[in-house]
Design a protein around this motif. Sequence first.
Motif, mmCIF file in Angstrom:
data_model
loop_
_atom_site.group_PDB
_atom_site.id
_atom_site.type_symbol
_atom_site.label_atom_id
_atom_site.label_comp_id
_atom_site.label_asym_id
_atom_site.label_seq_id
_atom_site.Cartn_x
_atom_site.Cartn_y
_atom_site.Cartn_z
ATOM 1 N N ALA A 56 0.795 -1.233 0.000
ATOM 2 C CA ALA A 56 0.000 0.000 0.000
ATOM 3 C C ALA A 56 0.824 1.278 0.000
ATOM 4 O O ALA A 56 0.340 2.338 -0.392
ATOM 5 N N GLN A 57 2.076 1.186 0.453
ATOM 6 C CA GLN A 57 2.873 2.410 0.602
ATOM 7 C C GLN A 57 3.183 3.059 -0.748
ATOM 8 O O GLN A 57 3.480 2.377 -1.726
ATOM 9 N N THR A 101 12.225 5.350 -4.639
ATOM 10 C CA THR A 101 12.261 5.935 -3.298
ATOM 11 C C THR A 101 10.865 6.004 -2.679
ATOM 12 O O THR A 101 9.862 5.956 -3.386
ATOM 13 N N GLU A 102 10.819 6.106 -1.344
ATOM 14 C CA GLU A 102 9.549 6.285 -0.636
ATOM 15 C C GLU A 102 9.261 7.767 -0.451
ATOM 16 O O GLU A 102 8.189 8.134 0.007
ATOM 17 N N SER A 103 10.242 8.601 -0.784
ATOM 18 C CA SER A 103 10.086 10.034 -0.535
ATOM 19 C C SER A 103 9.459 10.741 -1.715
ATOM 20 O O SER A 103 9.732 10.408 -2.871
ATOM 21 N N ARG A 126 -0.404 7.376 -2.396
ATOM 22 C CA ARG A 126 0.476 8.525 -2.141
ATOM 23 C C ARG A 126 0.458 8.963 -0.686
ATOM 24 O O ARG A 126 1.453 9.447 -0.163
ATOM 25 N N ALA A 127 -0.709 8.843 -0.040
ATOM 26 C CA ALA A 127 -0.856 9.349 1.332
ATOM 27 C C ALA A 127 -0.168 8.443 2.352
ATOM 28 O O ALA A 127 0.083 8.850 3.478
ATOM 29 N N VAL A 158 3.071 4.130 7.989
ATOM 30 C CA VAL A 158 3.273 2.675 8.078
ATOM 31 C C VAL A 158 3.844 2.302 9.448
ATOM 32 O O VAL A 158 3.405 1.342 10.079
ATOM 33 N N ASN A 159 4.815 3.095 9.928
ATOM 34 C CA ASN A 159 5.399 2.826 11.251
ATOM 35 C C ASN A 159 4.374 2.991 12.364
ATOM 36 O O ASN A 159 4.361 2.220 13.322
ATOM 37 N N PHE A 160 3.543 4.017 12.248
ATOM 38 C CA PHE A 160 2.506 4.258 13.250
ATOM 39 C C PHE A 160 1.553 3.065 13.312
ATOM 40 O O PHE A 160 1.242 2.550 14.391
ATOM 41 N N ILE A 161 1.112 2.591 12.128
ATOM 42 C CA ILE A 161 0.200 1.444 12.067
ATOM 43 C C ILE A 161 0.879 0.193 12.632
ATOM 44 O O ILE A 161 0.295 -0.541 13.435
ATOM 45 N N SER A 162 2.141 -0.032 12.247
ATOM 46 C CA SER A 162 2.802 -1.268 12.685
ATOM 47 C C SER A 162 3.079 -1.262 14.192
ATOM 48 O O SER A 162 2.975 -2.299 14.838
#
Length: 276
Positions: A220-221, A233-235, A250-251, A257-261
Amino acid sequence: MSFYFNYLVILEGVLICGLFGWLSLRMRMVDRSGCLAGLLVGCSVFTFPKDGWKWFTVILVFHLVAAQFTRYKYEAKRKGGFAQEKGGARAWQNVFANGGVAAFLAIGEGLFFNNMFLAGFIGAVGTATADTSATEIVLLYPRNPRSIADLSKEVPPGTSGGVSPLGESATLLGSFIIGLAAWLLGVFTSPEWNFMGVMAIALISGLLGCTVDSVIGATAQGMFRCSICNKTTESKRHCGEPSIYISGCRAIDNNLVNFISTGIGALSAVLVYLLL
Ligand SMILES: [Zn+2]
């Protein structure tokens, strides 16, 4: 709900968090916004739960382990083009992504006096530690990691959702360090919480949290390509220019992702706590 404020503990918390905040800023572990966010997280963790300084020390262990892994062979990562920006100094988004769930759970413990929140806290901090360790160490992996969505597919180092034996080992190591810190500090006061129990909470939640992190990262990222150096890149920005959108949402960026994990890590830790 019973709750009281101990003014002496608040004073201690503000002073100690202030000191560590100032040190982290000077050592360029965080930028100014990251320092402010760290103060909020640190003070919540220090002041809300009983013996909050023990909880705060667990957060501190995360902070030190993450900084060590980020700085480890920074030069090699920078040459590879996937080092953290600004020498690895973390901004507020990164601090809340890794520490927001933990702070929330510390406040929960302070309000409801239930060790379920403590278990969740260890799960959240353990996942953040495990994920940071794995993410940073994998950048130095000599072979390409494989995508967790399709294990037959190799992906470039630094790709979200990439997994490798070295990364999985670092995940376990990160969770182990947090479990060990929690056990040595004796955060669980009831005697049935022995070494194995605390370790089960830390390792299972860290592994689950990081796996969810990889799965969301691989699917999803939002992924982009740099218009200058052509790297994936993720940026949304790379080499100082806006990067080109390739796939994912995009969002959904790395911090979300870190917050969810860490949330999933906390949830699985609570489940282990309730089942054991
Ligand atoms: Zn670039």
